[in-house]
Enzyme design. Structure first.
Site, PDB file in Angstrom:
ATOM      1  N   TYR A 140      12.240   8.073  -2.845  1.00  0.00           N
ATOM      2  CA  TYR A 140      12.202   7.361  -1.566  1.00  0.00           C
ATOM      3  C   TYR A 140      12.776   8.205  -0.436  1.00  0.00           C
ATOM      4  O   TYR A 140      13.029   7.706   0.643  1.00  0.00           O
ATOM      5  CB  TYR A 140      13.017   6.073  -1.726  1.00  0.00           C
ATOM      6  CG  TYR A 140      12.748   4.972  -0.728  1.00  0.00           C
ATOM      7  CD1 TYR A 140      11.635   4.150  -0.847  1.00  0.00           C
ATOM      8  CD2 TYR A 140      13.648   4.716   0.304  1.00  0.00           C
ATOM      9  CE1 TYR A 140      11.414   3.104   0.034  1.00  0.00           C
ATOM     10  CE2 TYR A 140      13.429   3.672   1.204  1.00  0.00           C
ATOM     11  CZ  TYR A 140      12.313   2.866   1.064  1.00  0.00           C
ATOM     12  OH  TYR A 140      12.104   1.837   1.943  1.00  0.00           O
TER      13      TYR A 140
ATOM     14  N   LYS B 179      14.132   5.652   7.724  1.00  0.00           N
ATOM     15  CA  LYS B 179      14.741   4.375   8.090  1.00  0.00           C
ATOM     16  C   LYS B 179      16.162   4.574   8.603  1.00  0.00           C
ATOM     17  O   LYS B 179      16.596   3.869   9.535  1.00  0.00           O
ATOM     18  CB  LYS B 179      14.747   3.433   6.884  1.00  0.00           C
ATOM     19  CG  LYS B 179      13.365   2.982   6.420  1.00  0.00           C
ATOM     20  CD  LYS B 179      12.656   2.137   7.454  1.00  0.00           C
ATOM     21  CE  LYS B 179      11.389   1.498   6.887  1.00  0.00           C
ATOM     22  NZ  LYS B 179      10.643   0.706   7.886  1.00  0.00           N
TER      23      LYS B 179
ATOM     24  N   ALA C 268      -3.822   0.025  11.665  1.00  0.00           N
ATOM     25  CA  ALA C 268      -4.296   1.402  11.773  1.00  0.00           C
ATOM     26  C   ALA C 268      -5.611   1.643  11.064  1.00  0.00           C
ATOM     27  O   ALA C 268      -6.363   2.543  11.455  1.00  0.00           O
ATOM     28  CB  ALA C 268      -3.242   2.371  11.231  1.00  0.00           C
TER      29      ALA C 268
ATOM     30  N   SER D 239      -7.646  -0.898   8.125  1.00  0.00           N
ATOM     31  CA  SER D 239      -8.611  -1.832   7.541  1.00  0.00           C
ATOM     32  C   SER D 239      -9.083  -2.904   8.527  1.00  0.00           C
ATOM     33  O   SER D 239      -8.315  -3.792   8.917  1.00  0.00           O
ATOM     34  CB  SER D 239      -8.000  -2.513   6.313  1.00  0.00           C
ATOM     35  OG  SER D 239      -8.875  -3.506   5.820  1.00  0.00           O
TER      36      SER D 239
END
Length: 250
Positions: A154, A161, A40, A42
């Site tokens: 988280y 997830k 997306a 680098s």
């Protein structure tokens, strides 16, 4: 390297230029697959990844797209169709993590994590299935223990997830009749070498792991590759935990 029967296959791996995604790409490319490394951001990471995989048996090409954006995902899948005419393996590894506690979490951050986890599979399923038509296909999502255990700060990624694992089961039922197997691979904290965050926590988890160490990106890649083999064709809608037995200790 053992023959995994992947020579000549076309694979697309999201989030594939670093960490777990790169390890998966390396494994599939080493087995002779043509691997599209999605990324997306680098360009430098993408260039280094392609250079690293160049000596391997297969072929590696990097294509930029933010797969959480439906327009960019459509463009990426269109490029795959134009270049190769088909897709045999789709590995969804890209993720977003906006650290937050459950109480007082920024809903926008949670929604961003959900979007990154779900949209590539939810929006992309028709096109991915179309690219896999006429031959056995494999879709594998990379999950984590945060889907069923509470990990500090988280909540966004944990909920994302968990939702992704549920979506894997729904897609598995609907795509099994098209000879497409959909599964997930889950693990606990990953050993990232010297850059592993919270080294004291990492050491404690390694000590609790029955196999004696933390999971590496290569461990996850090996499990993903196994699910891509012809012999794994009767496995549908499962979450395979690859963590050296850590989850068994609660």
């Amino acid at each position: 390297m053992a023959d995994l029967g992947l020579e000549g296959k076309v694979a697309l791996v999201t989030g594939a230029t670093r960490g777990v995604g790169l390890a998966v790409a390396r494994k599939l490319c080493g087995a002779g697959a043509t691997v599209v490394l999605n990324y997306a951001r680098s360009e430098d990471d993408a260039r280094r990844a392609v250079e690293e995989l160049a000596p391997l048996k297969g072929e590696a090409v990097a294509l930029r797209a933010d797969v959480a954006r439906t327009g960019e995902l459509d463009r990426l899948l269109g490029q795959v169709r134009e270049r190769y005419g088909r897709l045999d393996v789709f590995v969804h590894n890209a993720a977003s993590w906006n650290p937050a506690s459950a109480v007082g979490a920024d809903p926008a951050g949670v929604h961003a994590d959900l979007s990154a986890a779900l949209d590539p599979l939810l929006h992309g399923a028709p096109a991915i299935a179309g690219l896999m038509a006429g031959a056995p296909g494999r879709i594998v999502a990379v999950s984590s223990s945060g889907a069923h255990s509470v990990i500090p700060r988280y909540v966004g990624l944990g909920v994302a997830k968990a939702a992704m694992e549920s979506l894997v089961r729904y897609l598995a039922v609907e795509l099994a009749g098209r000879d497409i197997a959909v599964n997930a691979v889950s693990t606990s904290k990953v050993d990232k070498g010297p850059s592993t965050p919270q080294p004291a926590v990492a050491a404690a988890l390694a000590a609790r792991t029955p196999a004696g160490r933390l999971t590496t990106p290569e461990d996850i890649a090996d499990t993903v590759a196994l699910l891509c083999t012809a012999e794994a064709g009767w496995i549908h809608g499962q979450v395979i935990t690859a963590d050296g037995g850590l989850d068994l200790r609660g």
